[in-house]
Scaffold this motif. Sequence first.
Motif, short mmCIF file in Angstrom:
data_model
loop_
_atom_site.label_atom_id
_atom_site.label_comp_id
_atom_site.label_asym_id
_atom_site.label_seq_id
_atom_site.Cartn_x
_atom_site.Cartn_y
_atom_site.Cartn_z
N ASN A 32 0.85 -1.19 0.00
CA ASN A 32 0.00 0.00 0.00
C ASN A 32 0.88 1.24 0.00
O ASN A 32 1.35 1.68 1.04
CB ASN A 32 -0.92 -0.01 1.23
CG ASN A 32 -1.75 1.24 1.33
OD1 ASN A 32 -2.05 1.87 0.32
ND2 ASN A 32 -2.13 1.61 2.55
N ARG A 33 1.12 1.80 -1.17
CA ARG A 33 2.03 2.92 -1.30
C ARG A 33 1.31 4.24 -1.02
O ARG A 33 1.02 5.01 -1.91
CB ARG A 33 2.67 2.94 -2.68
CG ARG A 33 3.53 1.70 -2.95
CD ARG A 33 4.24 1.78 -4.28
NE ARG A 33 5.04 0.59 -4.50
CZ ARG A 33 4.64 -0.48 -5.16
NH1 ARG A 33 3.42 -0.51 -5.67
NH2 ARG A 33 5.42 -1.53 -5.30
N SER A 34 1.04 4.46 0.26
CA SER A 34 0.38 5.69 0.69
C SER A 34 1.36 6.62 1.38
O SER A 34 2.41 6.18 1.86
CB SER A 34 -0.78 5.36 1.65
OG SER A 34 -0.28 4.80 2.85
N ASN A 35 1.00 7.88 1.44
CA ASN A 35 1.87 8.88 2.07
C ASN A 35 2.04 8.62 3.56
O ASN A 35 3.13 8.77 4.11
CB ASN A 35 1.27 10.28 1.85
CG ASN A 35 2.16 11.37 2.39
OD1 ASN A 35 2.07 11.74 3.56
ND2 ASN A 35 3.03 11.91 1.55
N ALA A 36 0.97 8.18 4.22
CA ALA A 36 1.03 7.91 5.66
C ALA A 36 1.97 6.76 5.97
O ALA A 36 2.76 6.82 6.93
CB ALA A 36 -0.37 7.61 6.20
N THR A 37 1.92 5.69 5.15
CA THR A 37 2.79 4.54 5.37
C THR A 37 4.25 4.91 5.10
O THR A 37 5.16 4.47 5.83
CB THR A 37 2.37 3.36 4.46
OG1 THR A 37 0.98 3.14 4.61
CG2 THR A 37 3.12 2.10 4.82
N ASP A 53 16.38 2.47 0.57
CA ASP A 53 16.21 2.25 -0.87
C ASP A 53 14.73 2.23 -1.25
O ASP A 53 14.32 2.78 -2.28
CB ASP A 53 16.86 0.93 -1.29
CG ASP A 53 18.39 1.00 -1.23
OD1 ASP A 53 18.92 2.13 -1.27
OD2 ASP A 53 19.03 -0.06 -1.10
N ILE A 54 13.91 1.59 -0.39
CA ILE A 54 12.46 1.54 -0.64
C ILE A 54 11.85 2.94 -0.54
O ILE A 54 11.01 3.32 -1.36
CB ILE A 54 11.79 0.57 0.36
CG1 ILE A 54 12.22 -0.87 0.07
CG2 ILE A 54 10.26 0.69 0.30
CD1 ILE A 54 11.76 -1.87 1.11
N VAL A 104 7.91 9.34 -5.30
CA VAL A 104 6.96 9.98 -6.23
C VAL A 104 5.56 9.44 -6.01
O VAL A 104 4.58 10.20 -5.94
CB VAL A 104 7.41 9.77 -7.69
CG1 VAL A 104 6.39 10.38 -8.65
CG2 VAL A 104 8.78 10.40 -7.92
N GLU A 105 5.43 8.11 -5.89
CA GLU A 105 4.12 7.50 -5.70
C GLU A 105 3.47 7.93 -4.39
O GLU A 105 2.25 8.00 -4.29
CB GLU A 105 4.25 5.97 -5.73
CG GLU A 105 4.74 5.43 -7.06
CD GLU A 105 5.02 3.94 -6.97
OE1 GLU A 105 4.06 3.15 -7.07
OE2 GLU A 105 6.19 3.58 -6.78
N CYS A 106 4.30 8.20 -3.38
CA CYS A 106 3.77 8.58 -2.07
C CYS A 106 3.68 10.10 -1.91
O CYS A 106 3.55 10.61 -0.78
CB CYS A 106 4.65 7.99 -0.97
SG CYS A 106 4.65 6.20 -0.94
N ALA A 149 12.15 13.00 4.21
CA ALA A 149 11.43 14.22 3.85
C ALA A 149 10.07 14.27 4.54
O ALA A 149 9.48 13.24 4.90
CB ALA A 149 11.24 14.27 2.34
N ARG A 150 9.58 15.49 4.70
CA ARG A 150 8.22 15.67 5.19
C ARG A 150 7.24 15.42 4.04
O ARG A 150 7.63 15.39 2.87
CB ARG A 150 8.02 17.08 5.75
CG ARG A 150 8.68 17.29 7.10
CD ARG A 150 8.29 18.62 7.70
NE ARG A 150 8.85 18.79 9.02
CZ ARG A 150 8.30 18.36 10.14
NH1 ARG A 150 7.14 17.71 10.09
NH2 ARG A 150 8.88 18.55 11.31
N SER A 151 5.96 15.30 4.38
CA SER A 151 4.95 14.92 3.39
C SER A 151 4.58 16.07 2.46
O SER A 151 4.84 17.24 2.74
CB SER A 151 3.68 14.43 4.12
OG SER A 151 4.00 13.36 4.98
N ASN A 152 3.96 15.67 1.37
CA ASN A 152 3.35 16.58 0.40
C ASN A 152 4.35 17.59 -0.17
O ASN A 152 5.42 17.20 -0.61
CB ASN A 152 2.15 17.27 1.04
CG ASN A 152 1.12 16.24 1.54
OD1 ASN A 152 0.92 15.23 0.89
ND2 ASN A 152 0.51 16.52 2.66
N ASP A 153 4.03 18.90 -0.12
CA ASP A 153 4.84 19.91 -0.82
C ASP A 153 5.95 20.48 0.04
O ASP A 153 6.64 21.41 -0.40
CB ASP A 153 3.94 21.06 -1.28
CG ASP A 153 2.90 20.59 -2.29
OD1 ASP A 153 3.21 19.64 -3.04
OD2 ASP A 153 1.79 21.16 -2.32
#
Length: 494
Positions: free
Chosen positions: A152-157, A243-244, A250-252, A263-267
């Motif tokens: 599950n390639r989500s930003n939260a994970t 590496d993961i 990009v997907e997350c 890095a922090r999330s989003n922009d």
Amino acid sequence: MRQLARLTIALREISKNSSLSLSDFLVPEKFDFIIQATKSISMSPYSDETCRPDFHTPSLALKLGYALKKCISIERGTALRSGNMKRNRSLLSFLHLMNMEWTIRISSNALSTLHRRKINATELLPLTNDLVKVSKYIDESILATKLELEGNRSNATWTKLATLVLARIILFNKRRSGEAARMKMSDYISRPSWKEQNTEEIKLSLTPIEQKLAEHLVIVEIEGKRGRKVPVILSSILKECIDILIRHRVECKISFHNKYVFARSNDSVNYLRGHDCLKKMCDEVDLENPSIITGTKLRKYIATVCQLFNMTENEYDWLARHLGHDIKVHRNFYRMQESAIELTKVSRLLLAVDNGEVNRFVGKNIGEIDIKDLPGLQDDEKETDDNEVKENEFDRQIVKEPDDGIQEKKDYVFKKTKVSAKKKAHVAHKVWSQEEKEAVVEFFRMNIKKSIVPGKSQCVKCIEEHPVLKSRDWKKIKYLIKNQIQKNKCSKGS
């Protein structure tokens, strides 16, 4: 800014003029107002007049001194640009007055207060059990979250895995949390490879355990405090997780312009705060004292427990360099392949401490930490004897107690192993002949000189090269060298 704001408020109260700014007080005539205001916001009101003044916040007084000098520099720059030479001379006079009197009236007393508070102050260090608990929890969580991110390639994970990995790096390396958090993508991608940059002579000089560590661990050099180059050692699982994280950025939905690994999330173009990541992990585990597990406390912890190891001067320098300290400013290695040293020497100590069993290595130097003592780095080829079960045999091992100033004490600790009843009935000690001793000592001359106990492969090679040793078991040869090393140490100590 807040410190200068507090000073300005105090100056207005003393002068009873609320319209004045800090710039208005940077004149020689009002220097005493600056001294009085600094004392009012940092000195204890109940200090004894017969003793040296006591500051309740000595660091504030010291920081105000540096801040005021910066303000003077800014004011002088403004005055010179506008051609106001009179204002520039006034500021120079104020600075001259400050250089003459600030140390006597403020700095020396503040430093004296800091020094007095450190005397007999209780310094709490992280508990070993707590460190082991949180390490195991993070390791288990990393494995579970890694699998979750692959599915599950989500930003939260992604953020969760980045938080876990960053906390584990800080915990393992005893690195300043800010330094590890600021690891850049370019730092990780361009990390040195010890196989490529080290000469064949350096590789051959490494012991089997050091070669094993170099294969399992990687080193990333990042910018530390004051621009120093400091290393971060990564285990194979941490490298795999990073590496993961990079592969799925990009997907997350991690910003393309964010140059940091964690890095922090989003922009956002900023990085995760290492202190917050470590604190979050500690809060999720049932620990006795989670509040003292911080980057600074971890560094003090390893600096304390490393005293249990019988480390040489060079080994202390390696550890200090890893932590980003300067024991002796001009003392550096003479180009002896720094990456290999970092991987093979310091990582032994870090792995031993990380396993929470420091007491097993009391009195040992780093070279004596065997590969079987470190988790996850056992040789693929296990050293197994016959299938006979051993019973009631005692293996004597000498453990040195710290010197109490009167005499050196030695305790003999016995470890039980099992031996078969058949072997028990036929235990006989075969005396070493002079020829056998000479063959073994000559073969392991460098091991004895460097106080390194040989492994199975080296002992077997010695037997193959010297026919006189064919009747000897490899373990007997190993313990002969070990006893010789111990004897040399005892003779040097006396």
